[in-house]
Design a protein around this motif. Sequence first.
Motif, mmCIF file in Angstrom:
data_model
loop_
_atom_site.group_PDB
_atom_site.id
_atom_site.type_symbol
_atom_site.label_atom_id
_atom_site.label_comp_id
_atom_site.label_asym_id
_atom_site.label_seq_id
_atom_site.Cartn_x
_atom_site.Cartn_y
_atom_site.Cartn_z
ATOM 1 N N LEU A 146 -2.440 0.745 -8.585
ATOM 2 C CA LEU A 146 -1.128 0.956 -9.119
ATOM 3 C C LEU A 146 -0.556 -0.474 -9.661
ATOM 4 C CD1 LEU A 146 1.097 2.804 -10.115
ATOM 5 C CD2 LEU A 146 2.143 2.655 -7.913
ATOM 6 N N SER B 67 -6.850 10.756 -7.166
ATOM 7 C CA SER B 67 -5.618 9.762 -6.851
ATOM 8 C C SER B 67 -6.078 8.462 -7.410
ATOM 9 C CB SER B 67 -5.421 9.971 -5.623
ATOM 10 O OG SER B 67 -4.866 11.256 -4.990
ATOM 11 N N PRO B 68 -5.057 7.480 -8.014
ATOM 12 C CA PRO B 68 -5.566 6.385 -8.232
ATOM 13 C C PRO B 68 -5.661 5.468 -7.192
ATOM 14 C CG PRO B 68 -3.467 6.915 -8.640
ATOM 15 C CD PRO B 68 -3.891 8.086 -8.176
ATOM 16 N N SER B 69 -6.764 4.580 -7.402
ATOM 17 C CA SER B 69 -6.742 3.581 -6.040
ATOM 18 C C SER B 69 -5.913 2.439 -6.332
ATOM 19 C CB SER B 69 -8.236 3.339 -6.023
ATOM 20 O OG SER B 69 -8.803 2.776 -7.190
ATOM 21 N N LEU C 237 -2.296 3.509 -13.805
ATOM 22 C CA LEU C 237 -2.924 4.184 -12.948
ATOM 23 C C LEU C 237 -4.427 3.748 -13.096
ATOM 24 C CD1 LEU C 237 -1.379 7.679 -12.911
ATOM 25 C CD2 LEU C 237 -0.307 5.775 -11.551
ATOM 26 N N ARG D 2 -3.301 5.915 0.020
ATOM 27 C CA ARG D 2 -4.518 5.308 -0.389
ATOM 28 C C ARG D 2 -4.624 4.250 -1.744
ATOM 29 N NH1 ARG D 2 -8.963 10.140 0.845
ATOM 30 N NH2 ARG D 2 -8.142 10.401 2.726
ATOM 31 N N THR D 3 -3.497 4.202 -2.069
ATOM 32 C CA THR D 3 -3.117 3.167 -3.549
ATOM 33 C C THR D 3 -2.671 1.936 -3.157
ATOM 34 O OG1 THR D 3 -2.786 5.487 -4.700
ATOM 35 C CG2 THR D 3 -2.216 3.586 -5.711
ATOM 36 N N GLN E 256 0.939 -1.362 0.219
ATOM 37 C CA GLN E 256 0.046 -0.073 0.013
ATOM 38 C C GLN E 256 1.043 1.077 0.093
ATOM 39 O OE1 GLN E 256 -3.361 -1.036 0.231
ATOM 40 N NE2 GLN E 256 -4.016 1.332 0.380
#
Length: 266
Positions: free
Chosen positions: A226, A222-224, A241, A187-188, A184
């Motif tokens: 990756l 923001s991307p959740s 992303l 938050r990604t 993690q």
Amino acid sequence: MARFVLFAKSLCFDADQQVFYPLNSPAHRIALTPLQSAVLRRVLNAQGKLVRNQALHVLFQREPSEISFAERLTTTIVDINHLALLAHAPGALIHQVPLIGCVLAEQVDAVPYSDSAPIALSPETLNTVQPNLREQPVVIRKKNWLLRGLLAGILLLNGVIAWVACQELAPSGHEGTHYKAYGQEARTQVFIAESLMPNSFAVQDALRRFRNLKPHLADGSSPSLLYINRSRTRVFTSTFLCAKPMAQKNNECMSWMVSAQELPDA
């Protein structure tokens, strides 16, 4: 009067009256539509050769319809074969070659037949007609091996094209498309390719740039998720992303190429 005797003189097609009837029972008549009669007569006149869709399309233009030509042609051929069976035909009259045209069935043995006197519907006249029919020699149509080879080649070519299209358009199944969970970052949720080690330079360099540059999705969020992978050139890290898991159809993923300034020696 334009008539054809079919299936070794067991069935008659009267093109003028647009009917089928068994030669041993002329009173049993099966009516065809003008379009069905025109298509059948065009195929019979081809004498066993392939009749292409372009030639048949002219016949269908005489009767405009909102239904597509391909659907109307298929339905017409099915109906012709069904009506022939109702007139006691031993099999189908016409075979359809998808996307190309249609051809007379090999076992039909179509022979043009003309008689100055019409065939009467009474049993007395029937007795005089049948001997005349038996006196005529049965014409056995030679098998056209060239046409068979051409049709087989076209079907084989269509199969090869379909196979190549499936191979080109199918999702790739190489190992670079499989990912494993890494960890993690804020938050990604981070995933890396199964072929990469967690402590490899490609993974660590991509994570460092992700922390520093803080990339966003197209909508600014923001991307959740990756996904990190090594590109084929090994000069870039192929990173994605995503707002949803990559396996989903609408994953809203965005490619983010991370340049590797210095790659360590192997």
